[in-house]
Design an enzyme around this catalytic site. Structure first.
Site, mmCIF file in Angstrom:
data_model
loop_
_atom_site.group_PDB
_atom_site.id
_atom_site.type_symbol
_atom_site.label_atom_id
_atom_site.label_comp_id
_atom_site.label_asym_id
_atom_site.label_seq_id
_atom_site.Cartn_x
_atom_site.Cartn_y
_atom_site.Cartn_z
ATOM 1 N N ILE A 12 0.838 -1.206 0.000
ATOM 2 C CA ILE A 12 0.000 0.000 0.000
ATOM 3 C C ILE A 12 0.868 1.249 0.000
ATOM 4 C CG2 ILE A 12 -1.808 1.275 1.217
ATOM 5 C CD1 ILE A 12 -2.813 -1.355 2.360
ATOM 6 N N LEU A 33 12.530 -2.939 4.634
ATOM 7 C CA LEU A 33 12.509 -3.998 3.619
ATOM 8 C C LEU A 33 12.299 -5.393 4.220
ATOM 9 C CD1 LEU A 33 15.264 -2.777 1.110
ATOM 10 C CD2 LEU A 33 12.800 -2.293 1.123
ATOM 11 N N GLY A 36 8.519 -4.863 2.627
ATOM 12 C CA GLY A 36 8.541 -4.086 1.394
ATOM 13 C C GLY A 36 9.702 -4.487 0.493
ATOM 14 N N ALA A 80 4.879 -1.261 9.586
ATOM 15 C CA ALA A 80 4.308 -2.113 10.631
ATOM 16 C C ALA A 80 4.559 -3.577 10.312
ATOM 17 C CB ALA A 80 2.799 -1.887 10.743
ATOM 18 N N TYR A 146 -1.536 -8.974 16.688
ATOM 19 C CA TYR A 146 -1.515 -7.945 15.641
ATOM 20 C C TYR A 146 -2.622 -6.926 15.880
ATOM 21 C CZ TYR A 146 -2.474 -5.822 11.081
ATOM 22 O OH TYR A 146 -2.736 -4.922 10.063
ATOM 23 N N VAL A 189 -5.151 -12.776 -0.135
ATOM 24 C CA VAL A 189 -5.895 -13.935 -0.628
ATOM 25 C C VAL A 189 -6.247 -13.796 -2.104
ATOM 26 C CG1 VAL A 189 -8.136 -13.031 0.181
ATOM 27 C CG2 VAL A 189 -7.844 -15.484 -0.197
ATOM 28 N N ARG A 213 -15.301 -11.198 3.580
ATOM 29 C CA ARG A 213 -14.399 -10.066 3.590
ATOM 30 C C ARG A 213 -14.934 -8.985 2.651
ATOM 31 N NH1 ARG A 213 -13.201 -12.258 7.431
ATOM 32 N NH2 ARG A 213 -11.168 -13.003 8.180
#
Length: 315
Positions: A12, A33, A36, A80, A146, A189, A213
């Site tokens: 994102i 990283l 990412g 995060a 989480y 997913v 979802r």
């Protein structure tokens, strides 16, 4: 504006960077990283507005001290740990990244008068009770470390708004998908299903597949997150973003596989942390920002499938 995006090389985060650059701002990206990838932001390297990519950790105060000398107007805090199962297996790492790391970023924002947009998650919520969907007043339920760490981070962020008057907003996007999302592990997913379909493999569903979802296309998510940074109307607020339509994982798999024979079920890896119904009510985002998603689920899946087909080395 001068903007810092933590987690800027993530799925994102790279779309947030892209939107900010398109809007004419100067952008710095920070990422350790661990999740990412530099490939995600390679296309921005020659952009005049992309000032720096810093490979560093939000837990490292010396890194933050140096970066914040750039006097950012706004910090989009997306850095995060994001994996539910990892948080169950190793809660310390998730707590340190998502709570202590967030505290470090908050201290810098307070010191420099920087607005913070804190990326939270729909996983903090208890299940939806009906078809009106989950509003920001819906009960939260820390069903995993989480979710617990994200709720803690949210409360710290909002405390800086109340205690110091520091501009801050908490955003809770629902399940986000699209180009540049990884096709392995948890959380992607749609990307995982598409990759398996293109490879001619069976699609595996955790549990009975009746969990639902609300899937938000990543360009819509990034637009929402960026707009929350621009607007003072959302300061001190928690704001949802979703499509407003939920789908069972069984129906999602069928939509992608187009063949029931290519779908199988496997035991759930963390049934104790499953949320059986997630459906977003994002009326607050529309009231405050006039934001609403542009992409239907089908259109978003088509764009994602096209990207995965054309970029096999980036998945």
């Amino acid at each position: 504006m001068r903007a810092l995006v933590t987690g800027g090389a993530g799925f994102i985060g790279r779309w947030v960077v892209k939107q900010l650059l398109a809007d004419g701002h100067d952008v710095w990206a920070l990422d350790d990283l661990s999740n990412g990838r530099q490939e995600n932001i390679a296309e921005f390297s020659e952009h005049p507005g992309f000032k720096e990519f810093c490979q560093g950790d939000i837990k490292d105060e010396s890194v933050l001290n140096r970066l914040f000398l750039n006097k950012f107007d706004i910090c989009y805090h997306l850095g995060a740990s994001i994996n539910v199962q990892d948080s169950i297996d190793n809660p310390r790492t998730t707590f340190e990244n998502d709570v202590i790391g967030t505290f470090n970023v908050l201290e810098q924002c307070k010191k420099h008068g920087t607005k913070i947009v804190f990326m939270s998650t729909c996983m903090v919520y208890d299940k939806a009770q009906d078809e009106t969907g989950i509003t920001e007043l819906h009960p939260v339920k820390p069903a995993s470390p989480y979710a617990g760490s994200k709720i803690s981070g949210e409360n710290m962020v909002l405390s800086y708004w109340y205690a110091y008057g520091m501009p801050a907003v908490v955003v809770r996007p629902f399940n986000t998908y699209g180009p540049f999302q990884k096709t392995g592990g948890e959380g992607g997913v749609i990307a995982i299903f598409i990759k398996k379909k293109l490879a001619g493999e069976d699609l595996s569903i955790y549990g009975d597949g009746m969990q639902t979802r609300d899937f938000l296309f990543v360009e819509d998510c990034a637009d929402f997150v960026v707009q929350c940074g621009y607007s003072g109307k959302v300061n001190g607020e928690i704001v949802n973003a979703g499509l407003g339509r939920d789908i069972t994982i069984n129906d999602l798999a069928l939509l992608i596989a187009e063949d029931e024979e290519k779908i199988s079920h496997v035991p759930h890896i963390h049934p104790q942390s499953e949320i059986m119904k997630l459906l977003c009510n994002s009326s607050k985002a529309y009231q405050l920002l006039e934001w609403k998603p542009k992409y239907s689920l089908e259109a978003g899946i088509d764009k994602t499938m096209e990207w995965i087909r054309e970029n096999p080395l980036l998945i």
